[in-house]
Design a protein around this motif. Structure first.
Motif, mmCIF file in Angstrom:
data_model
loop_
_atom_site.group_PDB
_atom_site.id
_atom_site.type_symbol
_atom_site.label_atom_id
_atom_site.label_comp_id
_atom_site.label_asym_id
_atom_site.label_seq_id
_atom_site.Cartn_x
_atom_site.Cartn_y
_atom_site.Cartn_z
ATOM 1 N N VAL A 183 -0.089 -3.626 -5.233
ATOM 2 C CA VAL A 183 0.393 -3.630 -3.853
ATOM 3 C C VAL A 183 0.066 -2.292 -3.192
ATOM 4 O O VAL A 183 -0.405 -2.244 -2.049
ATOM 5 C CB VAL A 183 1.913 -3.923 -3.802
ATOM 6 C CG1 VAL A 183 2.457 -3.690 -2.397
ATOM 7 C CG2 VAL A 183 2.192 -5.347 -4.232
ATOM 8 N N VAL A 218 1.598 -8.933 -3.162
ATOM 9 C CA VAL A 218 0.568 -8.294 -2.328
ATOM 10 C C VAL A 218 0.668 -8.802 -0.892
ATOM 11 O O VAL A 218 0.666 -8.034 0.061
ATOM 12 C CB VAL A 218 -0.839 -8.575 -2.901
ATOM 13 C CG1 VAL A 218 -1.905 -8.277 -1.863
ATOM 14 C CG2 VAL A 218 -1.069 -7.752 -4.156
ATOM 15 N N HIS A 270 2.183 -5.723 1.428
ATOM 16 C CA HIS A 270 1.055 -4.801 1.597
ATOM 17 C C HIS A 270 1.230 -3.851 2.771
ATOM 18 O O HIS A 270 0.662 -2.782 2.797
ATOM 19 C CB HIS A 270 -0.267 -5.568 1.696
ATOM 20 C CG HIS A 270 -0.431 -6.352 2.964
ATOM 21 N ND1 HIS A 270 -0.072 -7.671 3.068
ATOM 22 C CD2 HIS A 270 -0.913 -6.001 4.169
ATOM 23 C CE1 HIS A 270 -0.325 -8.104 4.287
ATOM 24 N NE2 HIS A 270 -0.829 -7.106 4.988
ATOM 25 N N HIS A 327 -4.726 -10.720 1.179
ATOM 26 C CA HIS A 327 -3.580 -9.991 1.724
ATOM 27 C C HIS A 327 -3.248 -10.415 3.163
ATOM 28 O O HIS A 327 -2.091 -10.468 3.541
ATOM 29 C CB HIS A 327 -3.813 -8.468 1.632
ATOM 30 C CG HIS A 327 -4.646 -7.910 2.746
ATOM 31 N ND1 HIS A 327 -6.002 -8.129 2.832
ATOM 32 C CD2 HIS A 327 -4.319 -7.164 3.827
ATOM 33 C CE1 HIS A 327 -6.470 -7.530 3.917
ATOM 34 N NE2 HIS A 327 -5.469 -6.932 4.540
#
Lengths: 701, 282
Positions: free
Chosen positions: B220, B203, B207, B142
């Motif tokens: 997510v 993601v 995020h 991420h």
């Protein structure tokens, strides 16, 4: 306040830890002040102790006694300006700048605070710089922590004693004890081979790190104080806060990116109103590396075991398959062995020199020997010279891989002679070299006898058949000649006799004679045919001529019986070669029967050229509406002396030779005679003839 | 050329996708491929195979020392999870761990990412996501943008960290202030270049807000909550000391049990400590 120099703190420890035995108390304090001077790079530092009785600050010592005068004037100045009291009341360091003769000098007034109160102040003179400014903060902290942690309240008492400068020996004793405690603690902490970090739980700042810790964290002693544990440790330490006293794995990360696994332990103690966390840790990287190496080795081993296991499984399954195959082969072999051993034919395997290597049971029976006299011995028959004399040369045959066979008269053990058939084949190896002989032996004495008898019987049968035909041909003539005389004279007599009764008698004689003559003619014809005496003359058949002859011969009879004759022939379309005379004889016999067994209705004659499966043929059909033939008699109607209606109750005369003769003639003409009949409905006879009979083909060409 | 263009240009020269990931992905696309074949590919590099095994054996993946070979690991965890572990390890190997700037070192950032990975996967399991294989990898990836910036815009990123510290703001805001874009954008560019699956791209990109479209909605959201939780739990260091408030919509969507963090607290810390040890220590 966020970065406290640990080195300074350390120095303070060292200051208080000076060996009291070797130095006077004055000397100790003076040394300590000199040390401060050095560290802070200042002109001088001086200590004033607070007298609780008089509430006055009394000068105690100065790092450099040259400056006592200046210190006194400055101290007085600060006192007058209230700077000293400000420092004491606020408990914080006070910075002052003094300009004298246009020269700037900087002073720090540092109160020495312990939880129970003031013990004194330190005055430092220096040429200002930022760094030094910072260092001053360390002094304050260093003194405070030092006093708080180690000197405890006793120092207040000491200070009091020192200020009154009385009873110095007890001061020395007390000081000695305290310093011994610290000395012991510091020595222990620094000499231990594990890292120790002290943290103020409230501020979460590090307040102390021992030498081992500083080394491991690669941190300068000045820098560690005031930083946080998360600056050095990647591992979450709060795991220990949930009451887990056991050690746990920690991970130090250095600025250069290297990681050091450590084994950590957390504990805490309370001091006054503060909670101090103690983290102790040891470098665990060596152990971890060994552990990792061990795991790696284990992994590689497992990996190899897996590969090996697969290989083993593979080869095992192959082995299982092989065993299965072998078992199958053995079972097969056993079966074959059984077949060989129990075979009703004698079986031998010979070495190339003729020595018997294997013999089955039957062989022993045939030659009448026990097995101990067979294996390793030479069979009587195996004499190459003899074998080669025979009409097939033995060696030339077997050397080509072919078998050799013969029949040999042999002698059994008891001297009895017997015939045997021999079959010898070579057994070659993969290169084609003969390594053994394979021998089959069958006793054929009985067979030979039976065969001889059979041949004799056949000869006898042929002989007697010839004789029969000969007899028949001759006998017929023997019958015929007197019969002709009888019929001739009967004819003459018929003309002579006038009496009706006699005429009737003569008529009976004539009828009987004619019937006998007809039968004899038939028999003669048949015997001629069977003796193949008839020679055939092929010619192109004019079917119209045949029909004319039939009409000439039978039309009267047909009309007399009131039967209709029908012709289904397109004469110009009929074309075939055959023997006219034989064909005519054949058709006459068929017509004889048709007229004989038909009392009313139609007799039809047909002929046509047909093509069946590409073969051209001619079909000649004679059908009637007569009494027909019973189904079960149809099959043997073509044999000699047969008639549909048999026995004593014959309604119709004739020996029944007609169809037999017709059939034989059609066979001679290369054709087929077929009868279709239903009782009381009629009979249909078809003669199927080739366009040209095979026997004629050459003659015609 | 603006600063951002310069940085993006530099990032265009970043290494290609680790070959082992590509090899594995290609092999896994073949429906007839055997586990044995996959094990062979992974085992071709013995040191990384050993590490995969170590990770598979960590308590977080649930097989405390029970897995002896790669084939067993594949049998227990499935090919996708194993591939993702291989991928995670090879990415971490790709980037330098040494370039420390002011207050942020790659190691701390990776530790943060591992923490997020652990929490994301744990959240995924609780919200009854049937396929959590991608969840750990999602946590690992991420903040890949930050790793890239740390690596390829080293000097400039120093400024970002300082700015964040001085202004007491999120590093994301500092990035936007100084670069005009943030790490999620950079991470997305890398994901594009590596042709990562869409869920992973989402993601990386979303995020911080936690809001994405349907197919990647849960993953997510899980990363969003895990990211903030990791900061609360002090798992590694993400570049700033702030704890952003979770997106209330995402919080409601995920709807974790009330006792989720209290009951699992010890386990999370244990998992984090063990996994960081396993993955980061060579």
């Amino acid at each position: 306040m966020n970065s406290i120099n640990s080195e300074v703190l350390h120095s303070i420890f060292r200051f208080t830890a000076i060996d009291l035995k070797s130095k006077s108390i004055d000397q100790i304090v003076s040394d300590g002040l000199k040390l401060f001077c050095e560290l802070a790079s200042c002109n001088y530092s001086a200590l004033f102790l607070f007298d609780k009785n008089t509430f006055e600050l009394n000068f105690y010592s100065i790092s450099n006694f040259e400056f006592v005068g200046e210190l006194n004037s400055t101290f007085e100045k600060f006192t007058d300006e209230g700077i000293i009291s400000k420092a004491i009341v606020e408990g914080e360091i006070v910075e002052e700048m003094v300009v004298k003769n246009k020269i700037e000098s900087f002073f720090s007034i540092i109160p020495l605070n312990v939880p129970n109160g003031m013990i004194g102040i330190v005055i430092i003179k220096k040429n200002s710089s930022l760094l030094q400014q910072e260092n001053l903060l360390f002094y304050l902290n260093g003194f405070s922590i030092n006093f708080a942690l180690l000197l405890d309240l006793s120092l207040t008492n000491i200070a009091k004693e020192i200020s009154s400068k009385s009873n110095s020996s007890s001061i020395v004793n007390e000081f000695e004890r305290v310093n011994f405690d610290y000395e012991f603690l510091a020595a222990v902490l620094n000499s231990t081979s594990s890292g120790i970090i002290l943290i103020d739980k409230q501020t979460t700042q590090i307040i102390f790190g021992n030498e081992y810790a500083l080394n491991l964290l690669a941190v300068n002693s000045k820098k560690i104080i005031g930083t946080k544990i998360t600056d050095y440790f990647l591992i979450h330490t709060s795991i220990a806060s949930s009451n887990k006293p056991e050690t746990f794995d920690g991970l130090i990360h250095k600025d250069d990116g290297t990681l050091i696994p450590v084994l950590m332990k957390e504990s805490s103690f309370r001091y006054e109103n503060k909670t101090i966390l103690i983290y102790s840790f040891v470098d665990n990287s060596e152990l971890k590396r060994y552990e990792s190496e061990l795991q790696k080795a284990h992994f590689l081993l497992e990996q190899r075991v897996e590969v090996r296991t697969e290989q083993l499984l593979d080869s095992n399954s192959r082995l299982v398959q092989e065993i299965k195959n072998r078992e199958n082969a053995e079972a097969q072999l056993l079966k074959f062995m059984w077949v060989v051993e129990q075979n009703p034919i004698g079986i031998l395997i010979l070495e190339t020199n003729g020595q018997i290597r294997y013999a089955n049971k039957k062989y022993g029976e045939i030659v009448g020997e026990t097995s101990d006299k067979i294996l390793g011995h030479f069979p009587q028959f195996f004499n190459l010279a003899i074998l080669n004399i025979s009409k097939d040369n033995f060696e030339s045959k077997v050397s080509k891989g072919e078998f050799w066979k013969s029949e040999i008269l042999n002698t059994r053990k008891g001297g009895e002679e017997f015939w045997m058939s021999l079959y010898i084949a070579p057994i070659a190896d993969t290169r084609g070299v003969i390594i053994n002989y394979f021998v089959l032996i069958e006793e054929i004495t009985e067979k030979k006898q039976v065969l001889d008898e059979l041949v004799n019987a056949k000869l006898n049968a042929e002989q007697s058949n010839k004789f029969k035909s000969y007899l028949l041909a001759n006998m017929s003539h023997e019958f015929r000649t007197p019969l002709i005389s009888i019929l001739g004279y009967a004819q003459i007599l018929e003309n002579e006799v006038e009496d009706d009764e006699h005429r009737e008698m003569i008529d009976v004689i004539k009828q009987g004679g004619n019937r006998l003559l007809k039968t004899l003619d038939g028999m003669l014809q048949l015997s001629d045919i069977e003796a193949r005496k008839i020679s055939m003359k092929p010619e192109k058949i004019n079917f119209e001529q045949i029909v004319d002859h039939i009409a000439d011969k039978y039309l009267d009879q047909i009309q007399e019986k009131g039967i209709e004759l029908k012709l289904n022939v397109k004469f110009d379309e009929i074309f075939f070669y055959s023997d006219l005379e034989l064909l005519q004889v054949c058709l006459f016999h068929i017509f004889d029967n048709a007229i004989k067994f038909t009392n009313s209705g139609i007799i039809a004659l047909g002929a046509e050229n047909i093509s069946e499966d590409g073969v051209k043929k001619v079909d000649i059909t004679v059908s009637d509406t007569g009494i027909g033939i019973e189904e079960e008699k149809l099959s043997h109607i073509l044999s000699a002396f047969h008639q549909g209606d048999e026995g004593l109750t014959r309604n119709y005369e004739g020996a029944g030779l007609g169809l037999t003769i017709s059939n034989r003639i059609v066979e001679l003409l290369d054709g087929k005679l077929k009868i279709f009949s239903r009782q009381n409905e009629g009979t249909k006879i078809t003669i199927e003839l080739p366009i040209i009979p095979a026997a004629f083909q050459q003659k015609l060409v | 050329m603006t600063l951002s263009e310069k940085i993006i240009n530099r990032i265009n020269n970043i290494p290609t996708l680790p070959t082992i990931y590509e090899t594995l992905s290609n092999a896994l696309n073949d429906p007839k491929v055997s586990n044995q074949k996959i094990a062979q590919i992974i085992s071709s590099d013995q040191s990384s195979a050993f590490k995969v095994l170590k990770v598979a054996n960590s308590p977080f993946f649930g097989f405390r020392g029970g897995v002896d070979t790669i084939s067993q690991a594949i049998m227990y965890l499935g090919t996708t999870e194993i591939r993702n572990i291989v991928f995670s390890l090879s990415i971490m190997k790709m980037f330098s761990k040494e370039k420390k700037i002011a207050g942020l070192s790659p190691i701390e950032l990776w530790a943060h990412s591992i923490g997020v990975g652990i929490l994301t996967r744990s959240i995924g399991k609780v919200i009854a996501e049937p396929k959590v294989e991608n969840y750990f990898l999602a946590g690992i990836l991420h903040d890949i943008g930050k790793i890239l910036l740390l690596q390829f815009a080293h000097e400039e990123y120093n400024e970002v960290i300082e700015y964040a510290e001085k202004n007491n703001c999120l590093i994301l805001q500092a990035e936007q202030q100084i670069f005009g874009f943030d790490h999620s954008r950079i991470g997305y560019l890398l994901a594009e270049k590596w042709r990562l699956p869409q869920v992973l791209k989402d993601v990386i990109l979303y995020h911080s807000t936690g809001i994405s479209n349907d197919s990647s909605r849960n993953i997510v959201a899980a990363v969003h909550i895990a990211d903030i939780s990791a900061r609360v739990l002090k798992f590694g260091f993400a570049g700033d000391n702030l704890i952003p408030e979770p997106n209330i919509k995402v919080w409601e969507q995920i709807n974790l049990p009330q006792s989720f963090f209290t009951t699992n607290y010890d386990k999370f810390i244990d998992d984090y400590n063990q996994t960081v040890q396993t993955i980061l220590v060579d």
